[in-house]
Enzyme design. Sequence first.
Site, PDB file in Angstrom:
ATOM      1  N   HIS A 105       0.859  -1.246  -0.344  1.00  0.00           N
ATOM      2  CA  HIS A 105       0.128   0.326  -0.509  1.00  0.00           C
ATOM      3  C   HIS A 105       0.950   1.059   0.114  1.00  0.00           C
ATOM      4  O   HIS A 105       0.537   2.136   0.543  1.00  0.00           O
ATOM      5  CB  HIS A 105      -0.929  -0.160   1.101  1.00  0.00           C
ATOM      6  N   HIS A 179      -9.809   2.124  -0.720  1.00  0.00           N
ATOM      7  CA  HIS A 179      -9.848   0.963   0.260  1.00  0.00           C
ATOM      8  C   HIS A 179     -10.903   1.123   1.285  1.00  0.00           C
ATOM      9  O   HIS A 179     -11.255   0.900   2.847  1.00  0.00           O
ATOM     10  CB  HIS A 179      -8.328   1.216   1.389  1.00  0.00           C
ATOM     11  N   GLU A 312     -11.451  -3.385  -3.717  1.00  0.00           N
ATOM     12  CA  GLU A 312      -9.811  -1.867  -4.300  1.00  0.00           C
ATOM     13  C   GLU A 312     -10.164  -2.176  -6.007  1.00  0.00           C
ATOM     14  O   GLU A 312      -9.040  -3.007  -6.005  1.00  0.00           O
ATOM     15  CB  GLU A 312      -9.062  -2.057  -3.035  1.00  0.00           C
TER      16      GLU A 312
HETATM   17  C1  BGC Z   1      -5.160  -6.385   1.382  1.00  0.00           C
HETATM   18  C2  BGC Z   1      -4.669  -7.154   2.950  1.00  0.00           C
HETATM   19  C3  BGC Z   1      -4.760  -6.233   4.085  1.00  0.00           C
HETATM   20  C4  BGC Z   1      -4.983  -5.522   3.702  1.00  0.00           C
HETATM   21  C5  BGC Z   1      -5.079  -4.175   5.503  1.00  0.00           C
HETATM   22  C6  BGC Z   1      -5.950  -5.704   1.622  1.00  0.00           C
HETATM   23  O1  BGC Z   1      -5.935  -5.128   0.352  1.00  0.00           O
HETATM   24  O2  BGC Z   1      -5.113  -6.695   0.491  1.00  0.00           O
HETATM   25  O3  BGC Z   1      -4.110  -8.211   2.373  1.00  0.00           O
HETATM   26  O4  BGC Z   1      -5.097  -7.257   5.092  1.00  0.00           O
HETATM   27  O5  BGC Z   1      -5.131  -4.260   2.860  1.00  0.00           O
HETATM   28  O6  BGC Z   1      -4.027  -3.895   4.972  1.00  0.00           O
END
Ligand code: BGC
Length: 348
Positions: A105, A179, A312
């Site tokens: 991220h 998200h 997402e």
């Molecule tokens: C990811 C997960 C993660 C979550 C929170 C999602 O976009 O795919 O693996 O645990 O975000 O960080």
Amino acid sequence: MEILKILIGEFNNKEVESYSLRNSKGFGINVLNYGGIITDVLVPDKNGIIENVVMKYKDINVYKENPSYYGALIGRTSGRIADGEVTVNNTTLKLNKNYGVNQGHGGDIGFSKKFLNAKTSANESEAYVEFDYLSPSGEEGYPGNLELKVRYTITEENELKISYRAISDEDTLVNLTNHSYFNLSGNCKDNILNHHLYIDSDFLVELNENSVPTGNIIEIGGTPFDFTNPKTIGRDINEEDYQLEIGQGYDHCWILNSGNDVKMRLYHKDSGRQMDVYTNQNGVVLYTQNFPDEELLDCNKKPNRRDAIAIETQSPPIGRDNVFAKYSLLKKGEEYSKETIYKFSTIK
Ligand code: BGC
């Protein structure tokens, strides 16, 4: 259409503002100038009762770190980058590994933790807040000065549109998403196992044991990942399946079929709320809150597994040996332009 700006706190001596956008029916969003975080998507149910359909922390200060990235703008890249290494124009970028052995991220201080400049506009049919941010070259290890604009628009038709534009002065990587974790029951009354889901996708990005793409694409017809005929999220989530085991539930990227049709449909029977998702992104990562954090929610409980689904829309994340990196490559001077529309309706 109405827009209000409310000062709700301070992070690092900077003012955190919440922009509240409402249409004439009371549908709307609240979004922060920090991380472009959507704290509320307020949607009527079949009886006209307006409730929040996204996960929200009770204490605004939790959004400073935002452990589960609730509602946040994610960038420069969404999801994992295998071993934090990716090669752009023969240079191997060494990105920090903030997600176990991978980068995730956008790094330690990705866009989800940046203050953004805001401007707003409203007329009878729509209202928007547009955030801009200049990400300097080298930020979190990414090359190129990147000019970013993200616009959140609501319409009288109970749509939320998020559009992303970015331009860089060097070749770089960009893969943006939002998200938000959805739960259409409203104010987290129910979990998501009995929500029906449709996905316009026949292919899944296969993951290795570290949850990064292997480079293989799996045909999903007839597997637990097949949502081409709507089914509840809970129906197959506990099936024996190696990919489900890796994610401890759904935490994967589906490759979306091309075309302008609805790409995903989420429906919750008791509330009658339905959400249709349209996008020009080529993929979507769905995450069924498999590892909830411990923070209190606005609805006065701690989150449980499967309480919500993060949707997402994005390009596939990057695996080892530059697998799928081409989908995140933004060439110098070219414009990145993506849009996702979340359209809400009710069924009696
Ligand atoms: C990811 C997960 C993660 C979550 C929170 C999602 O976009 O795919 O693996 O645990 O975000 O960080």
